[in-house]
Design an enzyme around this catalytic site. Structure first.
Site, PDB file in Angstrom:
ATOM      1  N   HIS A 245       0.198  -0.706   0.159  1.00 39.76           N
ATOM      2  CA  HIS A 245       0.215  -0.053  -0.225  1.00 39.76           C
ATOM      3  C   HIS A 245       1.298   1.148  -0.072  1.00 39.76           C
ATOM      4  O   HIS A 245       1.961   1.813   0.518  1.00 39.76           O
ATOM      5  CB  HIS A 245      -1.359  -0.236   1.287  1.00 39.76           C
ATOM      6  CG  HIS A 245      -2.012   0.793   1.387  1.00 39.76           C
ATOM      7  ND1 HIS A 245      -1.606   1.980   1.222  1.00 39.76           N
ATOM      8  CD2 HIS A 245      -3.396   0.817   0.391  1.00 39.76           C
ATOM      9  CE1 HIS A 245      -3.435   2.962   0.900  1.00 39.76           C
ATOM     10  NE2 HIS A 245      -4.138   1.912   0.682  1.00 39.76           N
ATOM     11  N   GLU A 300      -7.804  -5.052  -0.337  1.00 32.53           N
ATOM     12  CA  GLU A 300      -8.602  -6.377  -1.084  1.00 32.53           C
ATOM     13  C   GLU A 300      -8.694  -7.813  -0.878  1.00 32.53           C
ATOM     14  O   GLU A 300      -8.725  -8.154  -1.215  1.00 32.53           O
ATOM     15  CB  GLU A 300      -7.732  -5.348  -1.923  1.00 32.53           C
ATOM     16  CG  GLU A 300      -7.550  -4.292  -2.651  1.00 32.53           C
ATOM     17  CD  GLU A 300      -9.102  -3.575  -3.273  1.00 32.53           C
ATOM     18  OE1 GLU A 300      -9.379  -3.965  -2.760  1.00 32.53           O
ATOM     19  OE2 GLU A 300      -9.141  -2.358  -4.248  1.00 32.53           O
TER      20      GLU A 300
HETATM   21  N1  ACO Z   1       3.853  -7.400  -4.007  1.00 35.50           N
HETATM   22  C1  ACO Z   1       5.675  -7.727  -4.673  1.00 35.50           C
HETATM   23  N2  ACO Z   1       6.017  -6.098  -4.120  1.00 35.50           N
HETATM   24  C2  ACO Z   1       5.382  -5.414  -4.137  1.00 35.50           C
HETATM   25  C3  ACO Z   1       3.879  -5.157  -4.290  1.00 35.50           C
HETATM   26  C4  ACO Z   1       2.973  -6.127  -4.250  1.00 35.50           C
HETATM   27  N3  ACO Z   1       1.843  -6.393  -4.236  1.00 35.50           N
HETATM   28  N4  ACO Z   1       3.896  -4.126  -3.468  1.00 35.50           N
HETATM   29  C5  ACO Z   1       4.713  -3.107  -3.783  1.00 35.50           C
HETATM   30  N5  ACO Z   1       5.827  -4.419  -3.719  1.00 35.50           N
HETATM   31  C6  ACO Z   1       7.185  -3.740  -3.805  1.00 35.50           C
HETATM   32  C7  ACO Z   1       8.103  -3.500  -5.649  1.00 35.50           C
HETATM   33  O1  ACO Z   1       9.224  -4.231  -5.706  1.00 35.50           O
HETATM   34  C8  ACO Z   1       7.904  -2.250  -5.533  1.00 35.50           C
HETATM   35  O2  ACO Z   1       8.982  -2.219  -6.668  1.00 35.50           O
HETATM   36  P1  ACO Z   1       9.330  -1.676  -8.066  1.00 35.50           P
HETATM   37  O3  ACO Z   1       7.963  -0.941  -8.656  1.00 35.50           O
HETATM   38  O4  ACO Z   1      10.305  -1.460  -8.917  1.00 35.50           O
HETATM   39  O5  ACO Z   1       8.454  -3.452  -9.007  1.00 35.50           O
HETATM   40  C9  ACO Z   1       8.408  -1.728  -4.612  1.00 35.50           C
HETATM   41  O6  ACO Z   1       7.312  -2.267  -4.174  1.00 35.50           O
HETATM   42  C10 ACO Z   1       7.041   0.109  -4.620  1.00 35.50           C
HETATM   43  O7  ACO Z   1       6.401  -0.342  -3.044  1.00 35.50           O
HETATM   44  P2  ACO Z   1       5.628   0.823  -2.471  1.00 35.50           P
HETATM   45  O8  ACO Z   1       6.355   2.235  -2.599  1.00 35.50           O
HETATM   46  O9  ACO Z   1       5.303   0.893  -1.011  1.00 35.50           O
HETATM   47  O10 ACO Z   1       4.709   0.660  -3.627  1.00 35.50           O
HETATM   48  P3  ACO Z   1       3.677   1.837  -4.441  1.00 35.50           P
HETATM   49  O11 ACO Z   1       2.865   2.467  -3.323  1.00 35.50           O
HETATM   50  O12 ACO Z   1       4.485   2.379  -5.754  1.00 35.50           O
HETATM   51  O13 ACO Z   1       2.163   0.318  -4.879  1.00 35.50           O
HETATM   52  C11 ACO Z   1       0.642  -0.788  -4.230  1.00 35.50           C
HETATM   53  C12 ACO Z   1       1.359   0.056  -3.760  1.00 35.50           C
HETATM   54  C13 ACO Z   1      -0.002   0.267  -6.183  1.00 35.50           C
HETATM   55  C14 ACO Z   1      -0.943  -0.909  -3.850  1.00 35.50           C
HETATM   56  C15 ACO Z   1       1.513  -1.513  -4.813  1.00 35.50           C
HETATM   57  O14 ACO Z   1       2.033  -2.254  -3.834  1.00 35.50           O
HETATM   58  C16 ACO Z   1       0.535  -3.120  -5.307  1.00 35.50           C
HETATM   59  O15 ACO Z   1       1.238  -2.819  -7.098  1.00 35.50           O
HETATM   60  N6  ACO Z   1      -0.026  -3.582  -5.103  1.00 35.50           N
HETATM   61  C17 ACO Z   1      -0.500  -4.938  -5.772  1.00 35.50           C
HETATM   62  C18 ACO Z   1      -2.397  -4.402  -6.245  1.00 35.50           C
HETATM   63  C19 ACO Z   1      -3.218  -4.191  -4.972  1.00 35.50           C
HETATM   64  O16 ACO Z   1      -2.971  -4.990  -4.305  1.00 35.50           O
HETATM   65  N7  ACO Z   1      -3.454  -3.039  -5.401  1.00 35.50           N
HETATM   66  C20 ACO Z   1      -4.865  -2.335  -4.410  1.00 35.50           C
HETATM   67  C21 ACO Z   1      -3.918  -1.628  -3.647  1.00 35.50           C
HETATM   68  S1  ACO Z   1      -5.067  -0.940  -2.056  1.00 35.50           S
HETATM   69  C22 ACO Z   1      -6.336   0.176  -2.664  1.00 35.50           C
HETATM   70  O17 ACO Z   1      -6.293   0.878  -3.987  1.00 35.50           O
HETATM   71  C23 ACO Z   1      -8.146   0.151  -3.156  1.00 35.50           C
END
Ligand code: ACO
Length: 358
Positions: A245, A300
């Protein structure tokens, strides 16, 4: 500059506060745990809108939302046969776009009702089924379930959906709420703000994740396959749906509220046991492989399981999310409009400059 505006404060709000370090969500002065599972969605909307949007009190708001459902059904029904080739969110976007700005349906309570009807009609159209007319006197959650499934839910099911809708009603300046506020700041009107919110919610990085969470559970299949499957997915550089998140650095408090609501649906095809094993394995692997990122379960993950146990199709999860979040979009839109300030940030130009003759 951070491309995602992570640390930028772009609005002052009375509506909700997220403490990402403590894993706490406060809505109008109450911890989420005091509201979700404890009150109906209409009452949470009334609380959220207090002092911002005139409701005439909880009872009048409930009947205005119910009346909105009935009016929306009359407005949307003629479009039913034009929805077949669209995904449910696209169908919903199409239906909401048919509401004229100056019509009765554009009033906030009616728009909440209309968003629920659009969600139900869009989900049924994607299944090739005819729409089910609303019952203005029913609770919004119960009626939403009835309009989607075609039969009335029992109290436990209606209560579980109420808990879900209240859980997602508002969440700070998330992407869809920000989009709704930007549009409201131009004074484009409530319908446009709601559609902007829906468009932002559509993406898999925001509201589109719960369907993929179930796809992941299907692919994993059994608890013993969780660790190797997740390990392979991370090895391929994939993100695990339902984890991570932008704001929470520990467990998303909404996950536990939804897990509790899911527990109340015991024995109705709920996959809680498998989900718990997957969660455990995912958290271990993320801690090992994504050192220092503090990735935990998000809203989610248990949303997917709850909505599945309620018999909702996965392509309908984002529309149901929108049916709850719409109250937040409208409250933020109203707050933004009241501030009177157009949202207009600057960009930093990094392209070439024209050469000037000396
Ligand atoms: N699985 C694996 N690695 C992850 C995940 C994950 N679910 N989430 C973050 N990371 C890692 C990645 O390495 C990422 O780096 P990259 O861009 O080089 O691949 C890094 O963490 C980024 O970390 P954050 O800055 O904390 O994450 P960001 O704020 O960019 O993304 C998000 C947040 C979009 C929710 C992300 O965690 C994600 O894609 N999760 C999966 C999708 C999801 O569950 N979405 C629902 C979110 S809840 C909502 O919006 C209602």
């Amino acid at each position: 500059m951070k491309g995602g505006m992570d640390d930028v404060i772009a609005a002052e709000t009375l509506l909700s506060h997220i403490d990402g370090e403590a894993g706490r969500l406060v809505i109008r002065g109450h911890d989420l745990e005091e509201l979700a599972g404890e009150m109906r969605f209409e009452d949470a909307t009334s609380l959220l809108w207090e002092g911002l949007i005139e409701t005439g009190g909880r009872d009048r708001l409930s009947s205005a939302i119910g009346g909105g459902r009935v009016r929306a059904f009359a407005r949307f029904e003629p479009f039913h046969d034009r929805l077949a080739d669209r995904t449910p969110v696209e169908a919903m976007r199409f239906l909401l776009a048919s509401i004229a700005d100056e019509s009765e349906l554009a009033a906030p309570a009616a728009l909440v009702g209309a968003t629920g009807v659009a969600a139900a009609m869009a989900i049924r159209a994607s299944q090739g089924r005819v729409p089910v007319a609303p019952d203005a006197g029913a609770g919004h959650a119960a009626d939403l379930l009835r309009m989607v499934r075609g039969h009335a839910p029992d109290d436990a099911e209606a209560g579980a959906l109420d808990a879900y809708l209240v859980t997602v009603i508002d969440h700070g300046l998330n992407a869809s709420t920000f989009a709704a506020r930007v549009v409201a700041s131009t004074r484009a009107g409530a319908v446009s703000s709601v559609i902007a919110g829906l468009c932002a919610l559509k993406g898999p990085l925001h509201g589109g994740a719960p369907g993929p969470v179930l796809d992941m559970l299907d692919a994993i299949g059994t608890a013993s396959n969780a660790e190797p499957w997740l390990n392979d997915a991370l090895g391929r550089g994939e993100r695990l749906m339902g984890f991570g998140h932008r704001v929470y650095r520990i467990r998303d408090p909404r996950a536990d509220v939804l897990k509790k609501a899911l527990g109340a649906l015991e024995g109705r095809g709920n996959r809680l046991a498998l989900a718990e094993q997957v969660e455990k394995a995912a958290l271990c692997l993320l801690a090992e492989r994504k050192i220092g990122l503090r990735l935990d379960v998000n809203v989610e993950f248990y949303t997917a399981l709850l909505l599945e146990a309620l018999g909702l199709p996965r392509s309908g999860f984002t529309p149901i999310f929108a049916a709850g979040r719409v109250s937040g979009w409208l409250a933020h839109a109203s707050e933004q409009e009241a501030s009177g300030r157009l949202i207009r940030p600057k960009s930093h130009y990094i392209g070439p400059m024209p050469e000037r003759a000396a």
